[in-house]
Enzyme design. Structure first.
Site, mmCIF file in Angstrom:
data_model
loop_
_atom_site.group_PDB
_atom_site.id
_atom_site.type_symbol
_atom_site.label_atom_id
_atom_site.label_comp_id
_atom_site.label_asym_id
_atom_site.label_seq_id
_atom_site.Cartn_x
_atom_site.Cartn_y
_atom_site.Cartn_z
ATOM 1 N N CYS A 131 0.849 -1.192 0.000
ATOM 2 C CA CYS A 131 0.000 0.000 0.000
ATOM 3 C C CYS A 131 0.887 1.245 0.000
ATOM 4 O O CYS A 131 1.701 1.424 0.913
ATOM 5 C CB CYS A 131 -0.909 0.011 1.224
ATOM 6 S SG CYS A 131 -1.867 1.542 1.324
ATOM 7 N N THR A 194 -0.761 -0.443 -6.826
ATOM 8 C CA THR A 194 -0.796 0.796 -7.609
ATOM 9 C C THR A 194 0.584 1.452 -7.740
ATOM 10 O O THR A 194 1.478 1.244 -6.920
ATOM 11 C CB THR A 194 -1.759 1.795 -6.953
ATOM 12 O OG1 THR A 194 -1.396 1.929 -5.578
ATOM 13 C CG2 THR A 194 -3.195 1.318 -7.064
HETATM 14 C C1 SIN Z 1 -5.498 2.103 0.375
HETATM 15 O O1 SIN Z 1 -6.356 1.738 1.199
HETATM 16 O O2 SIN Z 1 -4.798 3.119 0.536
HETATM 17 C C2 SIN Z 1 -5.302 1.302 -0.877
HETATM 18 C C3 SIN Z 1 -4.796 -0.054 -0.584
HETATM 19 C C4 SIN Z 1 -3.515 -0.362 -1.248
HETATM 20 O O3 SIN Z 1 -3.028 0.376 -2.086
HETATM 21 O O4 SIN Z 1 -2.939 -1.414 -0.929
#
Ligand code: SIN
Length: 304
Positions: A131, A194
């Site tokens: 994350c 991401t």
């Molecule tokens: C988030 O909750 O910030 C997204 C989760 C992730 O990117 O793993």
């Protein structure tokens, strides 16, 4: 008649299409659109030990062919997920789900994973070391091969279910991190999370996201994700879940040819709530078009 079945570490799936963690909540919002029982599985929202409110808003920004998020692991905490979300999920989803486990320390990851491990509704555990939206934990673990290996080893020792490590693309060599997860005992890897990005508002001259930076996902990342899945498949001997920008049945097949045993569909669920349903509907037609009888047979096919 084509065969869309696939498997992850011995767990048979009717098809490889799985909504990605963080884009499908715990399923409830999507059950109004279609019968979720058609899905291969569902990856649940990343869950930590304690409830988390997440990052300040704005935490979503639209981009060309994609989006930025800086949600910050908002979730109700593992105890509430197990006590309230899993029983509700059972009413709308008869199959096993994927628990996505977040954390800020090795102890927290072990704690949350071992609780999910006891749940018969959970088919595998996805360890989120990627994350980009939290200052500790998350990506700070997932960009260091030594930390990935030792964290994977610690969690693996505490669980019986298959353990897949969800990898960050924000590294020089994702195959090195995948190998570290494999050395730590991971049963598989899932990629990509991401890509770290940002937008700036021309009116305010300031970052759009309150957290300034966030994770970029959506159709635009598909070729990058595909390349990383291809590289990781060459490096490791464990199954790969491919994700990143998948928006149609053709993309599912490309990901499997690159080496994915199953795929997760993320941002596209937010563009079109029927995205996963449509991919599952279209897969047999696309398989027939390209002369594919069984999806299992094409896994890694682009390497041969
Ligand atoms: C988030 O909750 O910030 C997204 C989760 C992730 O990117 O793993």
């Amino acid at each position: 008649m084509v065969d869309t079945k696939t498997a992850l570490s011995g767990w048979e799936l009717d098809n490889p299409v799985i909504p990605a963690s963080g884009t499908f909540g715990f399923g409830q919002e999507f059950a109004a659109f279609y019968d979720l029982g058609i899905l291969g599985s569902i990856a649940l929202k990343g869950t930590t030990k304690e409830p988390r409110f997440g990052n300040p808003t704005p935490r979503i920004a639209e981009c060309t062919e994609g989006m930025l998020n800086s949600v910050g692991l908002q979730n109700p905490g593992v105890h509430k997920v197990i006590k309230e979300e899993l029983p509700e999920l059972k009413k709308i989803f008869p199959k096993k789900a994927i628990a996505n486990v977040g954390g800020f320390s090795e102890e927290e990851y072990v704690y949350v994973a071992s609780l999910f491990d006891k749940e018969e509704q959970i088919g595998l555990i996805e360890l989120n070391v990627s994350c980009p939206n939290v200052h500790a934990g998350g990506m700070s673990f997932g960009t260091d091969p030594k930390k990935v290996e030792s964290l994977t080893r610690a969690v693996k020792a505490a669980v019986k279910k298959p353990l897949y490590v969800k990898l960050s693309p924000n590294v020089t060599d994702i195959a090195e991190i995948a190998l570290a997860a494999e050395s730590g005992g991971a049963d598989g890897v899932a990629l990509i999370n991401t890509l770290l990005g940002m937008r700036i508002d021309l009116k305010t001259k300031k970052p759009v996201l309150a957290n300034k930076k966030g994770g970029f996902s959506g159709r635009a990342v598909f070729p990058v994700a595909l390349r990383m899945v291809y590289d990781v498949y060459e490096a490791v001997h464990i199954p790969v879940i491919g994700m990143g920008g998948i928006s149609r049945a053709e993309d599912v097949m490309e990901m499997m040819l690159a080496g994915a045993s199953a795929v997760e569909v993320g941002a596209e669920n937010l563009v079109d709530p029927f995205a996963c349903r449509n991919m599952i509907r279209d897969l047999p037609r696309v398989m027939e078009k390209y002369g594919v009888k069984s999806l299992k047979e094409i896994i890694g096919g682009a390497h041969r």
